[in-house]
Design a protein around this motif. Structure first.
Motif, mmCIF file in Angstrom:
data_model
loop_
_atom_site.group_PDB
_atom_site.id
_atom_site.type_symbol
_atom_site.label_atom_id
_atom_site.label_comp_id
_atom_site.label_asym_id
_atom_site.label_seq_id
_atom_site.Cartn_x
_atom_site.Cartn_y
_atom_site.Cartn_z
ATOM 1 N N ASP A 15 123.699 36.678 56.897
ATOM 2 C CA ASP A 15 122.459 36.668 57.671
ATOM 3 C C ASP A 15 122.457 37.891 58.600
ATOM 4 O O ASP A 15 123.140 37.917 59.623
ATOM 5 C CB ASP A 15 122.377 35.369 58.483
ATOM 6 C CG ASP A 15 121.006 35.186 59.131
ATOM 7 O OD1 ASP A 15 120.156 36.087 58.972
ATOM 8 O OD2 ASP A 15 120.792 34.147 59.772
ATOM 9 N N ASP A 16 121.724 38.915 58.205
ATOM 10 C CA ASP A 16 121.691 40.172 58.978
ATOM 11 C C ASP A 16 120.716 40.014 60.145
ATOM 12 O O ASP A 16 119.554 40.399 60.085
ATOM 13 C CB ASP A 16 121.258 41.305 58.047
ATOM 14 C CG ASP A 16 121.502 42.679 58.652
ATOM 15 O OD1 ASP A 16 122.027 42.739 59.784
ATOM 16 O OD2 ASP A 16 121.172 43.673 57.983
ATOM 17 N N LEU A 17 121.229 39.457 61.266
ATOM 18 C CA LEU A 17 120.370 39.107 62.394
ATOM 19 C C LEU A 17 119.699 40.328 63.009
ATOM 20 O O LEU A 17 118.518 40.278 63.384
ATOM 21 C CB LEU A 17 121.186 38.364 63.457
ATOM 22 C CG LEU A 17 121.762 37.000 63.026
ATOM 23 C CD1 LEU A 17 122.660 36.440 64.120
ATOM 24 C CD2 LEU A 17 120.642 36.026 62.693
ATOM 25 N N ASN A 18 120.446 41.435 63.158
ATOM 26 C CA ASN A 18 119.879 42.612 63.815
ATOM 27 C C ASN A 18 119.302 43.616 62.818
ATOM 28 O O ASN A 18 118.809 44.661 63.217
ATOM 29 C CB ASN A 18 120.922 43.293 64.700
ATOM 30 C CG ASN A 18 122.185 43.644 63.918
ATOM 31 O OD1 ASN A 18 122.180 43.687 62.685
ATOM 32 N ND2 ASN A 18 123.280 43.876 64.647
ATOM 33 N N ASP A 43 128.006 41.772 61.230
ATOM 34 C CA ASP A 43 128.656 41.693 62.527
ATOM 35 C C ASP A 43 129.371 40.354 62.663
ATOM 36 O O ASP A 43 129.242 39.457 61.824
ATOM 37 C CB ASP A 43 127.615 41.870 63.639
ATOM 38 C CG ASP A 43 126.924 43.233 63.536
ATOM 39 O OD1 ASP A 43 127.644 44.236 63.374
ATOM 40 O OD2 ASP A 43 125.672 43.273 63.590
ATOM 41 N N ALA A 44 130.151 40.219 63.743
ATOM 42 C CA ALA A 44 131.009 39.051 63.907
ATOM 43 C C ALA A 44 130.227 37.743 63.963
ATOM 44 O O ALA A 44 130.713 36.695 63.554
ATOM 45 C CB ALA A 44 131.862 39.209 65.167
ATOM 46 N N ASN A 45 128.989 37.776 64.512
ATOM 47 C CA ASN A 45 128.224 36.544 64.665
ATOM 48 C C ASN A 45 127.285 36.281 63.489
ATOM 49 O O ASN A 45 126.436 35.394 63.566
ATOM 50 C CB ASN A 45 127.406 36.606 65.962
ATOM 51 C CG ASN A 45 126.351 37.709 65.934
ATOM 52 O OD1 ASN A 45 126.577 38.739 65.309
ATOM 53 N ND2 ASN A 45 125.238 37.491 66.617
ATOM 54 N N GLU A 46 127.395 37.030 62.423
ATOM 55 C CA GLU A 46 126.486 36.889 61.289
ATOM 56 C C GLU A 46 127.211 36.170 60.150
ATOM 57 O O GLU A 46 128.133 36.731 59.515
ATOM 58 C CB GLU A 46 125.984 38.270 60.835
ATOM 59 C CG GLU A 46 125.130 38.945 61.900
ATOM 60 C CD GLU A 46 124.715 40.353 61.515
ATOM 61 O OE1 GLU A 46 123.752 40.855 62.107
ATOM 62 O OE2 GLU A 46 125.353 40.951 60.623
ATOM 63 N N GLY A 47 126.846 34.921 59.916
ATOM 64 C CA GLY A 47 127.496 34.089 58.911
ATOM 65 C C GLY A 47 126.838 34.192 57.544
ATOM 66 O O GLY A 47 125.852 34.903 57.338
ATOM 67 N N ALA A 48 127.385 33.436 56.602
ATOM 68 C CA ALA A 48 126.880 33.450 55.229
ATOM 69 C C ALA A 48 125.639 32.575 55.104
ATOM 70 O O ALA A 48 125.469 31.592 55.826
ATOM 71 C CB ALA A 48 127.960 32.961 54.265
ATOM 72 N N ILE A 49 124.764 32.938 54.177
ATOM 73 C CA ILE A 49 123.495 32.230 53.953
ATOM 74 C C ILE A 49 123.625 31.337 52.734
ATOM 75 O O ILE A 49 124.142 31.750 51.688
ATOM 76 C CB ILE A 49 122.345 33.237 53.740
ATOM 77 C CG1 ILE A 49 122.212 34.163 54.943
ATOM 78 C CG2 ILE A 49 121.042 32.519 53.453
ATOM 79 C CD1 ILE A 49 121.220 35.288 54.728
#
Length: 281
Positions: free
Chosen positions: A130-133, A139-145
């Motif tokens: 999940d590419d939040l930015n 990044d470290a806070n971006e998990g799998a979808i």
């Protein structure tokens, strides 16, 4: 000689003749001994003609027909005349088997070792995060979808497999892994859920060799995600604000320098008139 003596004489002679005949009749008939010819080294069976032999007698002794005897001996004439001491062919037998002298034993060659083919030589792990930015980097806070699908296909059709994506927030998670994959060139493609937009190209080519462990990642951003510049993990929002302020300062400074240059370039009479006007006031 009277008749009585004549009859006695005849009877006496008859007795003598009868006595001589009895031993001859009682004597056994001599049996002819016949040795069956044996094959020679070349397999031919030969018969040596004896005194008084004829083609018929020779054929009977050897249990063949006269026609066979004539066929085996083309040198016989039309009358089948045989001569004492002549050798006739009466049959053929298998030639004596030659005894082979064993030669030296050949030196055995070392056994040929056939390598066992491997069922799989590499591993490919594919992550849909999940590419939040929206920076196309995980990044470290971006998990799998979850809810997507990953396809791994060898370009020549030697291997093809598909697996669904799963949600996972662990930063060390490498995604869905395909094991026992043969080496080669692969097309990796990803299908994302409907409520996401891709932030990278969703298809990629990958070459793998024996023993490789390949990691491939694809980014997607939710259509409901709002990016706050001040909370950007990479500081890009803060940097943009600083650059905006710096630009405004430069613009104001440039305007002040322009006004000063304009003032310095006006004629002196105009400047003095302006001064008198200021004094009158």
């Amino acid at each position: 000689m009277n008749l009585k003596r004549f009859l006695i004489l005849i009877l006496f002679c008859a007795l003598i003749v009868f006595g001589l005949w009895l031993p001859a009749a009682a004597a056994p008939v001599a049996q002819v001994q016949y040795a069956t010819p044996t094959p020679g080294a070349d397999g031919r069976i030969l018969y040596t003609v004896q005194a008084g032999d004829t083609c018929i007698r020779i054929a009977l002794l050897n249990q063949i027909s006269v026609e066979q005897l004539r066929a085996l001996n083309s040198k016989l004439d039309a009358n089948c005349t045989v001569i004492q001491g002549q050798e006739l062919l009466i049959g053929l037998a298998g030639a004596a088997l030659a005894t082979n002298t064993p030669g030296p034993s050949p030196t055995p060659l070392p056994p040929t070792i056939t390598p066992t083919p491997q069922s799989g030589t590499t591993q490919i792990c594919v992550l849909l995060f999940d590419d939040l930015n929206g920076n196309a980097l995980r990044d470290a806070n971006e998990g799998a979808i979850a809810g997507g699908a990953i396809s791994v296909t060898e370009i020549n059709g030697a291997y093809s497999a598909t697996q669904p994506t799963v949600a996972n927030s662990d930063p060390a998670y490498h995604g869905v892994c395909f094991t026992d994959v043969p080496e080669g060139s692969y097309n990796i493609s990803v299908a994302i859920p409907d409520n996401y937009n891709p932030t990278v190209d969703l298809a990629r080519k990958l070459d793998v060799r024996q023993g490789d462990i390949a990691d491939v990642s694809f980014g997607a951003q939710s259509t409901q995600t709002t990016v706050s510049p001040t909370t950007d993990n990479n500081g890009s929002g803060f940097t943009s604000t600083i650059l905006g302020i710096a630009g405004a300062v430069l613009l104001l400074g440039g305007g002040g320098l322009g006004w000063y240059a304009w003032r310095m370039g006006r004629p002196a009479s105009k400047l003095s008139g302006s001064s008198s006007f200021l004094k009158k006031k």
